[in-house]
Design a protein around this motif. Structure first.
Motif, PDB file in Angstrom:
ATOM      1  N   ALA A 232     -42.035  32.439 -54.660  1.00  0.00           N
ATOM      2  CA  ALA A 232     -41.538  33.490 -53.767  1.00  0.00           C
ATOM      3  C   ALA A 232     -42.340  34.771 -53.938  1.00  0.00           C
ATOM      4  O   ALA A 232     -42.730  35.422 -52.953  1.00  0.00           O
ATOM      5  N   ALA A 233     -42.599  35.166 -55.185  1.00  0.00           N
ATOM      6  CA  ALA A 233     -43.378  36.376 -55.430  1.00  0.00           C
ATOM      7  C   ALA A 233     -44.786  36.224 -54.865  1.00  0.00           C
ATOM      8  O   ALA A 233     -45.346  37.166 -54.278  1.00  0.00           O
ATOM      9  N   GLY A 234     -45.371  35.032 -55.024  1.00  0.00           N
ATOM     10  CA  GLY A 234     -46.700  34.784 -54.464  1.00  0.00           C
ATOM     11  C   GLY A 234     -46.705  34.855 -52.953  1.00  0.00           C
ATOM     12  O   GLY A 234     -47.644  35.391 -52.350  1.00  0.00           O
ATOM     13  N   SER A 235     -45.653  34.319 -52.337  1.00  0.00           N
ATOM     14  CA  SER A 235     -45.548  34.392 -50.874  1.00  0.00           C
ATOM     15  C   SER A 235     -45.458  35.835 -50.411  1.00  0.00           C
ATOM     16  O   SER A 235     -46.090  36.233 -49.431  1.00  0.00           O
ATOM     17  N   LYS A 236     -44.674  36.622 -51.135  1.00  0.00           N
ATOM     18  CA  LYS A 236     -44.473  38.020 -50.724  1.00  0.00           C
ATOM     19  C   LYS A 236     -45.731  38.865 -50.907  1.00  0.00           C
ATOM     20  O   LYS A 236     -46.089  39.679 -50.037  1.00  0.00           O
ATOM     21  N   LEU A 237     -46.403  38.680 -52.040  1.00  0.00           N
ATOM     22  CA  LEU A 237     -47.531  39.549 -52.379  1.00  0.00           C
ATOM     23  C   LEU A 237     -48.875  39.060 -51.861  1.00  0.00           C
ATOM     24  O   LEU A 237     -49.809  39.849 -51.724  1.00  0.00           O
ATOM     25  N   ILE A 238     -48.984  37.762 -51.584  1.00  0.00           N
ATOM     26  CA  ILE A 238     -50.271  37.203 -51.172  1.00  0.00           C
ATOM     27  C   ILE A 238     -50.213  36.583 -49.776  1.00  0.00           C
ATOM     28  O   ILE A 238     -51.003  36.933 -48.893  1.00  0.00           O
ATOM     29  N   LEU A 239     -49.258  35.652 -49.575  1.00  0.00           N
ATOM     30  CA  LEU A 239     -49.193  34.959 -48.284  1.00  0.00           C
ATOM     31  C   LEU A 239     -48.895  35.908 -47.134  1.00  0.00           C
ATOM     32  O   LEU A 239     -49.587  35.890 -46.101  1.00  0.00           O
ATOM     33  N   LEU A 240     -47.870  36.738 -47.274  1.00  0.00           N
ATOM     34  CA  LEU A 240     -47.495  37.636 -46.177  1.00  0.00           C
ATOM     35  C   LEU A 240     -48.623  38.602 -45.809  1.00  0.00           C
ATOM     36  O   LEU A 240     -48.929  38.761 -44.617  1.00  0.00           O
ATOM     37  N   ILE A 262     -51.399  46.153 -43.755  1.00  0.00           N
ATOM     38  CA  ILE A 262     -51.616  45.369 -44.970  1.00  0.00           C
ATOM     39  C   ILE A 262     -50.775  45.908 -46.125  1.00  0.00           C
ATOM     40  O   ILE A 262     -50.140  45.142 -46.869  1.00  0.00           O
ATOM     41  N   LEU A 263     -50.745  47.219 -46.301  1.00  0.00           N
ATOM     42  CA  LEU A 263     -49.999  47.812 -47.406  1.00  0.00           C
ATOM     43  C   LEU A 263     -48.495  47.578 -47.275  1.00  0.00           C
ATOM     44  O   LEU A 263     -47.803  47.317 -48.268  1.00  0.00           O
ATOM     45  N   ILE A 264     -47.985  47.662 -46.057  1.00  0.00           N
ATOM     46  CA  ILE A 264     -46.557  47.428 -45.855  1.00  0.00           C
ATOM     47  C   ILE A 264     -46.228  45.950 -46.043  1.00  0.00           C
ATOM     48  O   ILE A 264     -45.198  45.596 -46.626  1.00  0.00           O
ATOM     49  N   ALA A 265     -47.114  45.071 -45.593  1.00  0.00           N
ATOM     50  CA  ALA A 265     -46.896  43.629 -45.799  1.00  0.00           C
ATOM     51  C   ALA A 265     -46.934  43.278 -47.278  1.00  0.00           C
ATOM     52  O   ALA A 265     -46.265  42.332 -47.715  1.00  0.00           O
ATOM     53  N   GLY A 266     -47.702  44.038 -48.071  1.00  0.00           N
ATOM     54  CA  GLY A 266     -47.882  43.710 -49.483  1.00  0.00           C
ATOM     55  C   GLY A 266     -46.870  44.315 -50.430  1.00  0.00           C
ATOM     56  O   GLY A 266     -47.038  44.228 -51.652  1.00  0.00           O
ATOM     57  N   THR A 267     -45.799  44.903 -49.914  1.00  0.00           N
ATOM     58  CA  THR A 267     -44.782  45.470 -50.796  1.00  0.00           C
ATOM     59  C   THR A 267     -44.083  44.382 -51.604  1.00  0.00           C
ATOM     60  O   THR A 267     -43.904  43.257 -51.124  1.00  0.00           O
ATOM     61  N   PRO A 268     -43.674  44.688 -52.838  1.00  0.00           N
ATOM     62  CA  PRO A 268     -42.925  43.697 -53.628  1.00  0.00           C
ATOM     63  C   PRO A 268     -41.541  43.479 -53.035  1.00  0.00           C
ATOM     64  O   PRO A 268     -41.094  44.231 -52.162  1.00  0.00           O
ATOM     65  N   ALA A 269     -40.867  42.442 -53.495  1.00  0.00           N
ATOM     66  CA  ALA A 269     -39.536  42.107 -52.969  1.00  0.00           C
ATOM     67  C   ALA A 269     -38.581  43.288 -53.103  1.00  0.00           C
ATOM     68  O   ALA A 269     -38.601  44.009 -54.105  1.00  0.00           O
ATOM     69  N   SER A 298     -47.256  43.621 -58.252  1.00  0.00           N
ATOM     70  CA  SER A 298     -47.766  44.388 -57.110  1.00  0.00           C
ATOM     71  C   SER A 298     -48.738  45.479 -57.537  1.00  0.00           C
ATOM     72  O   SER A 298     -49.563  45.924 -56.729  1.00  0.00           O
ATOM     73  N   ALA A 299     -48.669  45.930 -58.796  1.00  0.00           N
ATOM     74  CA  ALA A 299     -49.649  46.902 -59.274  1.00  0.00           C
ATOM     75  C   ALA A 299     -51.051  46.309 -59.184  1.00  0.00           C
ATOM     76  O   ALA A 299     -52.015  46.995 -58.803  1.00  0.00           O
ATOM     77  N   LEU A 300     -51.170  45.026 -59.506  1.00  0.00           N
ATOM     78  CA  LEU A 300     -52.467  44.339 -59.426  1.00  0.00           C
ATOM     79  C   LEU A 300     -52.843  44.017 -57.979  1.00  0.00           C
ATOM     80  O   LEU A 300     -53.981  44.285 -57.551  1.00  0.00           O
ATOM     81  N   THR A 301     -51.896  43.455 -57.219  1.00  0.00           N
ATOM     82  CA  THR A 301     -52.221  43.052 -55.847  1.00  0.00           C
ATOM     83  C   THR A 301     -52.535  44.254 -54.970  1.00  0.00           C
ATOM     84  O   THR A 301     -53.404  44.186 -54.094  1.00  0.00           O
ATOM     85  N   TYR A 302     -51.862  45.382 -55.204  1.00  0.00           N
ATOM     86  CA  TYR A 302     -52.175  46.591 -54.439  1.00  0.00           C
ATOM     87  C   TYR A 302     -53.571  47.105 -54.790  1.00  0.00           C
ATOM     88  O   TYR A 302     -54.310  47.589 -53.926  1.00  0.00           O
ATOM     89  N   THR A 303     -53.936  47.004 -56.060  1.00  0.00           N
ATOM     90  CA  THR A 303     -55.268  47.433 -56.473  1.00  0.00           C
ATOM     91  C   THR A 303     -56.340  46.604 -55.768  1.00  0.00           C
ATOM     92  O   THR A 303     -57.332  47.145 -55.255  1.00  0.00           O
ATOM     93  N   VAL A 304     -56.135  45.287 -55.728  1.00  0.00           N
ATOM     94  CA  VAL A 304     -57.082  44.395 -55.064  1.00  0.00           C
ATOM     95  C   VAL A 304     -57.129  44.688 -53.566  1.00  0.00           C
ATOM     96  O   VAL A 304     -58.210  44.789 -52.962  1.00  0.00           O
ATOM     97  N   ALA A 305     -55.955  44.816 -52.949  1.00  0.00           N
ATOM     98  CA  ALA A 305     -55.891  45.059 -51.505  1.00  0.00           C
ATOM     99  C   ALA A 305     -56.597  46.363 -51.131  1.00  0.00           C
ATOM    100  O   ALA A 305     -57.369  46.421 -50.163  1.00  0.00           O
ATOM    101  N   LEU A 306     -56.337  47.409 -51.901  1.00  0.00           N
ATOM    102  CA  LEU A 306     -56.961  48.701 -51.606  1.00  0.00           C
ATOM    103  C   LEU A 306     -58.462  48.662 -51.847  1.00  0.00           C
ATOM    104  O   LEU A 306     -59.228  49.295 -51.119  1.00  0.00           O
ATOM    105  N   TYR A 307     -58.893  47.909 -52.850  1.00  0.00           N
ATOM    106  CA  TYR A 307     -60.337  47.775 -53.088  1.00  0.00           C
ATOM    107  C   TYR A 307     -61.017  47.118 -51.887  1.00  0.00           C
ATOM    108  O   TYR A 307     -62.080  47.571 -51.434  1.00  0.00           O
ATOM    109  N   LEU A 308     -60.383  46.059 -51.367  1.00  0.00           N
ATOM    110  CA  LEU A 308     -60.953  45.370 -50.212  1.00  0.00           C
ATOM    111  C   LEU A 308     -60.930  46.276 -48.979  1.00  0.00           C
ATOM    112  O   LEU A 308     -61.909  46.316 -48.211  1.00  0.00           O
ATOM    113  N   LEU A 309     -59.834  46.991 -48.785  1.00  0.00           N
ATOM    114  CA  LEU A 309     -59.759  47.894 -47.630  1.00  0.00           C
ATOM    115  C   LEU A 309     -60.817  49.000 -47.721  1.00  0.00           C
ATOM    116  O   LEU A 309     -61.493  49.308 -46.735  1.00  0.00           O
TER     117      LEU A 309
END
Length: 314
Positions: A232-240, A262-269, A298-309
């Motif tokens: 579920a956490a993977g779906s929320k932080l990565i799949l969505l 992207i940032l709004i989709a990547g919010t934690p549960a 989400s601290a890690l996934t947000y870092t990755v997402a922002l780096y890519l953006l």
């Protein structure tokens, strides 16, 4: 290196304030009574005021993007359907199925999403994220209630239609968002004394919200079944976010709005997932585990997402 430092300056302040809330709870400066009251103040007063103020004083025509809203709603809808079907195929118990699905798509937009959007894109980012949230929340609430009630559809104790309407129509965040949208759309003036009062009052919203998250944080809640928690956490932080990225691209959304999506989709549960699960016969322990794990990750996934953006100039 400079880009990485910039990203850390966006992400870390949010999680440092969350950590401060945890520290204050540990040393006894705040307690469960304070956290309960703070959550109520933030949810019923501060956040509605913030959304109304930021949206109502913005240029609606310049900040509303229908394609962003449509793509974001589409992404949530797809992950809701996929996660619920997956939970059924995996033969999760009735009280687990809805919680797993809800944790896969319903994110903490109000508390964490808005804070990240503000740090990443300033006041304009906060305004656009608030407008997007105003349109997303009704769908998130509807899908969450549906996911939690469907496994118990044969139960005689299911809430009636009035419960559904109350959740959808009387949600303070929905009401405030649409009030702000109407105020902005009709370009209504805001008296200076009200403007300055709202500016002061809304300044405490995000700090209080993040402190409340940290104060309620407990590793003991990470004791639910680890497999559905991870999925579920993977779906929320990565799949969505990935689904949102595809839909945003296909819809022709670019620039700032693409980043906001992207940032709004990547919010934690959402922390509300735990409360909703408890009220609607769901596995509250699993809900708490999903919230805690996704918030940490989400601290890690947000870092990755922002780096890519940032790598693409967004």
């Amino acid at each position: 290196m400079a880009q990485f430092v910039e990203i850390l300056n966006i992400v870390l302040p949010v999680f440092i304030v969350i950590g401060l809330g945890t520290l204050l709870r540990r040393i006894g400066l705040i307690d469960s009574v304070f956290l309960h009251q703070t959550n109520r103040i933030v949810y019923y007063l501060c956040l509605p005021l913030l959304l109304f103020y930021k949206i109502g004083t913005a240029d609606f025509a310049a900040n509303f993007n229908g394609r962003l809203v449509a793509a974001s709603v589409g992404a949530v809808t797809i992950v809701f359907v996929v996660s619920f079907i997956a939970a059924t195929i995996l033969r999760y118990p009735a009280n687990t199925r809805g919680v797993f699905s809800q944790g896969s798509f319903r994110g903490n937009i109000a508390y964490i999403g808005l804070a990240i959007a503000l740090n990443a894109y300033g006041e304009t980012g906060l305004t656009r994220a608030g407008i997007l949230m105003g349109f997303l929340v009704p769908f998130l609430n509807f899908f969450a209630i549906t996911a939690l009630l469907l496994p118990h559809r044969k139960s005689e104790q299911q809430p009636g239609g009035s419960f559904w309407l109350k959740q959808l129509l009387l949600n303070p965040l929905i009401l405030a968002s649409f009030a702000g949208i109407a105020w902005s759309y009709f370009d209504l003036p805001l008296p200076l004394v009200i403007d300055r009062s709202l500016r002061i009052a809304t300044g405490m919203t995000l700090p209080l919200a993040l402190l409340a998250i940290g104060g309620g944080f407990s590793l003991q809640k990470l004791k639910g079944d680890i497999v559905p928690t991870l999925l579920a956490a993977g779906s929320k932080l990565i799949l969505l976010p990935l689904v949102a990225m595809v839909l945003l691209y296909l819809a022709g959304v670019t620039g700032l709005d693409f980043g906001i999506g992207i940032l709004i989709a990547g919010t934690p549960a959402a922390t509300a997932n735990y409360i909703m699960a408890h009220e609607l016969k769901g596995d509250a322990e699993l809900a708490g585990s999903i919230v805690m794990l996704s918030t940490l990750a989400s601290a890690l996934t947000y870092t990755v997402a922002l780096y890519l953006l940032r790598s693409y100039g967004i």
